[in-house]
Design a protein around this motif. Structure first.
Motif, PDB file in Angstrom:
ATOM      1  N   LEU A 150      58.423  38.094  40.954  1.00  0.00           N
ATOM      2  CA  LEU A 150      57.709  38.851  41.528  1.00  0.00           C
ATOM      3  C   LEU A 150      56.421  39.872  40.583  1.00  0.00           C
ATOM      4  O   LEU A 150      54.981  39.122  40.570  1.00  0.00           O
ATOM      5  CB  LEU A 150      57.859  39.602  42.242  1.00  0.00           C
ATOM      6  N   ILE A 151      56.852  39.850  39.901  1.00  0.00           N
ATOM      7  CA  ILE A 151      56.316  41.294  39.193  1.00  0.00           C
ATOM      8  C   ILE A 151      55.279  40.801  38.004  1.00  0.00           C
ATOM      9  O   ILE A 151      54.333  41.001  37.927  1.00  0.00           O
ATOM     10  CB  ILE A 151      57.482  42.089  37.771  1.00  0.00           C
ATOM     11  N   PRO A 152      56.380  39.748  37.622  1.00  0.00           N
ATOM     12  CA  PRO A 152      54.414  38.706  35.858  1.00  0.00           C
ATOM     13  C   PRO A 152      53.768  37.944  36.902  1.00  0.00           C
ATOM     14  O   PRO A 152      52.927  37.924  36.612  1.00  0.00           O
ATOM     15  CB  PRO A 152      55.959  38.059  35.028  1.00  0.00           C
ATOM     16  N   LEU A 153      54.086  37.420  37.700  1.00  0.00           N
ATOM     17  CA  LEU A 153      53.146  36.723  38.171  1.00  0.00           C
ATOM     18  C   LEU A 153      52.322  37.738  38.838  1.00  0.00           C
ATOM     19  O   LEU A 153      50.659  37.155  39.247  1.00  0.00           O
ATOM     20  CB  LEU A 153      54.139  35.973  40.091  1.00  0.00           C
ATOM     21  N   TYR A 154      52.448  38.301  39.504  1.00  0.00           N
ATOM     22  CA  TYR A 154      51.871  39.081  40.537  1.00  0.00           C
ATOM     23  C   TYR A 154      50.900  40.042  39.544  1.00  0.00           C
ATOM     24  O   TYR A 154      49.743  40.570  39.497  1.00  0.00           O
ATOM     25  CB  TYR A 154      52.118  40.586  41.566  1.00  0.00           C
ATOM     26  N   ASN A 155      51.423  40.591  38.341  1.00  0.00           N
ATOM     27  CA  ASN A 155      50.791  41.154  37.253  1.00  0.00           C
ATOM     28  C   ASN A 155      49.511  40.005  36.577  1.00  0.00           C
ATOM     29  O   ASN A 155      48.568  40.697  36.252  1.00  0.00           O
ATOM     30  CB  ASN A 155      51.893  41.721  36.399  1.00  0.00           C
ATOM     31  N   GLY A 156      49.725  39.117  36.533  1.00  0.00           N
ATOM     32  CA  GLY A 156      48.811  37.956  35.879  1.00  0.00           C
ATOM     33  C   GLY A 156      47.853  37.662  36.813  1.00  0.00           C
ATOM     34  O   GLY A 156      47.010  38.152  36.470  1.00  0.00           O
ATOM     35  N   GLN A 157      48.430  38.125  38.014  1.00  0.00           N
ATOM     36  CA  GLN A 157      47.263  37.356  39.419  1.00  0.00           C
ATOM     37  C   GLN A 157      46.524  39.052  39.584  1.00  0.00           C
ATOM     38  O   GLN A 157      45.042  38.915  40.220  1.00  0.00           O
ATOM     39  CB  GLN A 157      47.334  36.682  40.289  1.00  0.00           C
ATOM     40  N   PHE A 158      46.927  40.361  39.049  1.00  0.00           N
ATOM     41  CA  PHE A 158      46.298  41.259  39.426  1.00  0.00           C
ATOM     42  C   PHE A 158      44.645  41.440  39.494  1.00  0.00           C
ATOM     43  O   PHE A 158      44.386  41.248  40.387  1.00  0.00           O
ATOM     44  CB  PHE A 158      46.858  42.320  38.871  1.00  0.00           C
ATOM     45  N   GLU A 159      44.290  41.236  38.411  1.00  0.00           N
ATOM     46  CA  GLU A 159      42.634  41.969  38.027  1.00  0.00           C
ATOM     47  C   GLU A 159      42.141  40.565  38.739  1.00  0.00           C
ATOM     48  O   GLU A 159      40.942  40.851  39.098  1.00  0.00           O
ATOM     49  CB  GLU A 159      42.468  41.205  36.085  1.00  0.00           C
ATOM     50  N   GLY A 160      42.401  39.365  38.828  1.00  0.00           N
ATOM     51  CA  GLY A 160      41.626  38.062  39.821  1.00  0.00           C
ATOM     52  C   GLY A 160      41.364  38.571  41.429  1.00  0.00           C
ATOM     53  O   GLY A 160      41.095  38.182  41.508  1.00  0.00           O
ATOM     54  N   LYS A 161      42.725  38.785  42.227  1.00  0.00           N
ATOM     55  CA  LYS A 161      43.613  39.294  43.137  1.00  0.00           C
ATOM     56  C   LYS A 161      42.481  40.458  44.089  1.00  0.00           C
ATOM     57  O   LYS A 161      43.352  40.121  44.415  1.00  0.00           O
ATOM     58  CB  LYS A 161      44.115  38.603  43.312  1.00  0.00           C
ATOM     59  N   LYS A 162      42.613  41.692  43.187  1.00  0.00           N
ATOM     60  CA  LYS A 162      42.316  43.261  43.267  1.00  0.00           C
ATOM     61  C   LYS A 162      41.744  43.206  44.360  1.00  0.00           C
ATOM     62  O   LYS A 162      41.613  44.434  44.556  1.00  0.00           O
ATOM     63  CB  LYS A 162      42.219  43.967  42.526  1.00  0.00           C
ATOM     64  N   THR A 163      40.535  42.679  44.671  1.00  0.00           N
ATOM     65  CA  THR A 163      39.975  43.048  46.182  1.00  0.00           C
ATOM     66  C   THR A 163      40.030  42.087  46.833  1.00  0.00           C
ATOM     67  O   THR A 163      39.649  42.185  48.073  1.00  0.00           O
ATOM     68  CB  THR A 163      38.553  43.063  45.719  1.00  0.00           C
TER      69      THR A 163
END
Length: 456
Positions: A245-258
């Motif tokens: 979960l952590i690497p998956l969401y770290n990789g997606q965070f910037e594009g998904k943070k809104t």
């Protein structure tokens, strides 16, 4: 036009009408024979006339396809391994014909999920084609896609396809959340019925035969959903562990943070898997509260406050979350969390009220009953007036433990062990004999309940 020609046309029309009428009469007669045999499950006698109606007058009645399905299912159960595939294909063909001739009377969710399960069980087609049937059923008619086994197969196929690189990990998480919610909704409906009938039975009222059947059937179905939920969690396995979960969401965070829905899903999954120690969890919660201050963000802020040992602040966030939450199962989760905090603080009365609020929103939350049972048992010496009443407290604890098992079959062994332990500490048959006339015991302090003396 001369008279002979007119006469020939008229005669042709009469003959045509007569033939149609005769065919309709023949269909009705043949169908009647087939249906009567099928009603009493005499499928050997029903088969020939039933297939005749299916072939020659398929629009006669949807009953042709209903009885046809039962007939094929009966043959399928009795068939040797080598014969099952052919019968499976017959069932698929029958479903498709029913949709063709009776679309308004055919449930898409039931039909496509049934076809998908038949294909899966008999290794017909590829995993992709099997999954496509389930996917169509679920997306177009989720209401009628509710058989526990089918829900498991649908999810299992998606996980398999993801492992083959044909589906994204996020697809697995999205479906997992959706199916789990659906299963929990079904569990709550059935657990509520069980709780209502159990309370009626425990009050001394006699259940009707219909109510007894309902109690039994809801128990069976609840157990099936509980097993499937466990199977789905097992199938998800390590895919949802913190290390993934952590690497998956770290990789997606910037594009998904809104993206509010993504933030809710990511924060929820990290919370469920106890990945709250990672800095990413704080970033997710912070972004979620900024984008959409809500029940979810308040709940996660409460978790972070607990982590920092700010219990009072955590309770403020949790209570805010409970007030804002509109989804019953999530509201139950918040109330249960507050109950856990209160229990840890030793505030048993408040803890019980929150556990009961959780149960009101999610009747299948058997763990809440076990928590209440534990608190009741621990209070035996403090809440009883004498030796007999102190030990009688354990009967009440056992009752709560048994309720937990009834609404959540996955807790059966744990609840049974707890109930047995409590009963062993309760008054014996000799104790009851030595205290004649006592039919119930009123328990004091925070418990404030009355327990009936059982017949041992």
């Amino acid at each position: 036009m001369n008279t002979k020609v007119l006469f020939a046309i008229a005669a042709g029309l009469v003959l045509s009408t007569t033939n149609v009428s005769a065919q309709a009469t023949d269909c009705a007669t043949t169908a009647s024979i087939a249906y009567e045999h099928a009603k009493v499950k005499n499928y050997d006698a029903a088969e020939e006339p039933l297939w005749k109606v299916r072939k020659e007058c398929p629009t006669h009645s949807v009953a042709t396809f209903q009885f046809g399905k039962k007939l094929l299912e009966s043959k399928y159960k009795k068939a040797a391994a080598g014969e099952k595939t052919a019968l499976a294909n017959d069932m698929i063909a029958l479903w498709k014909e029913r949709l063709q001739y009776f679309p308004a009377k055919t449930k898409v969710g039931d039909m496509h999920s049934d076809i998908g399960q038949i294909m899966y069980d008999n290794k017909i087609g590829t995993k992709d084609s099997q999954f496509a049937e389930f996917d169509k059923a679920y997306k177009e008619d989720k209401t009628n896609f509710k058989r526990p086994k089918k829900l498991y197969t649908y999810f299992s196929l998606l996980v398999d396809l993801q492992s083959e690189g044909k589906k994204e990990l996020q697809d697995v998480f999205t479906l997992y959340d959706d199916i789990t919610e659906k299963i929990e909704d079904e569990e709550s409906k059935k657990a509520k019925k069980i709780a209502t009938l159990t309370e009626k039975e425990e009050s001394g009222a006699t259940l009707s035969s219909k109510e007894k059947r309902s109690l039994k059937n809801n128990g069976i179905n609840l157990k099936a959903f509980s097993q499937v939920k466990g199977g789905i969690n097992q199938k998800l396995g390590e895919l949802a562990d913190c290390k993934n979960l952590i690497p998956l969401y770290n990789g997606q965070f910037e594009g998904k943070k809104t993206d509010i829905n993504w933030l809710k899903g990511a924060a929820g999954r990290m919370s469920a898997k106890e990945c709250t120690e990672d800095p990413l969890f704080f970033r997710l919660v912070e972004a979620l509260h900024k984008a959409d201050p809500s029940a979810k963000s308040a709940y996660y802020l409460g978790i972070l406050a607990l982590k920092d040992k700010k219990t009072t602040k955590a309770l403020e966030y949790f209570n805010q979350s409970a007030q804002l939450e509109t989804k019953a199962s999530d509201k139950a989760k918040v109330y249960f969390r507050i109950g856990e905090v209160m229990k840890k603080k030793g505030s048993y009365g408040k803890a019980r009220s929150y556990y009961k609020k959780a149960l009101a929103n999610k009747p299948s939350l058997g763990t809440a009953y076990l928590r209440i049972a534990s608190m009741v048992a621990k209070s035996a010496n403090n809440c009883g007036a004498d030796v007999f009443s102190k030990r009688a407290v354990y009967w009440l604890a056992a009752n709560y433990a048994n309720k937990g098992a009834k609404v959540d079959p996955s807790l059966k062994k744990t609840a049974a062990a707890a109930a047995a332990n409590y009963k062993a500490k309760a008054p014996s048959k000799t104790d009851i004999f030595n205290n004649p006339g006592i039919t119930s015991v009123k328990i004091g302090c925070w418990i404030g309940e009355t327990v009936k003396v059982p017949k041992l």
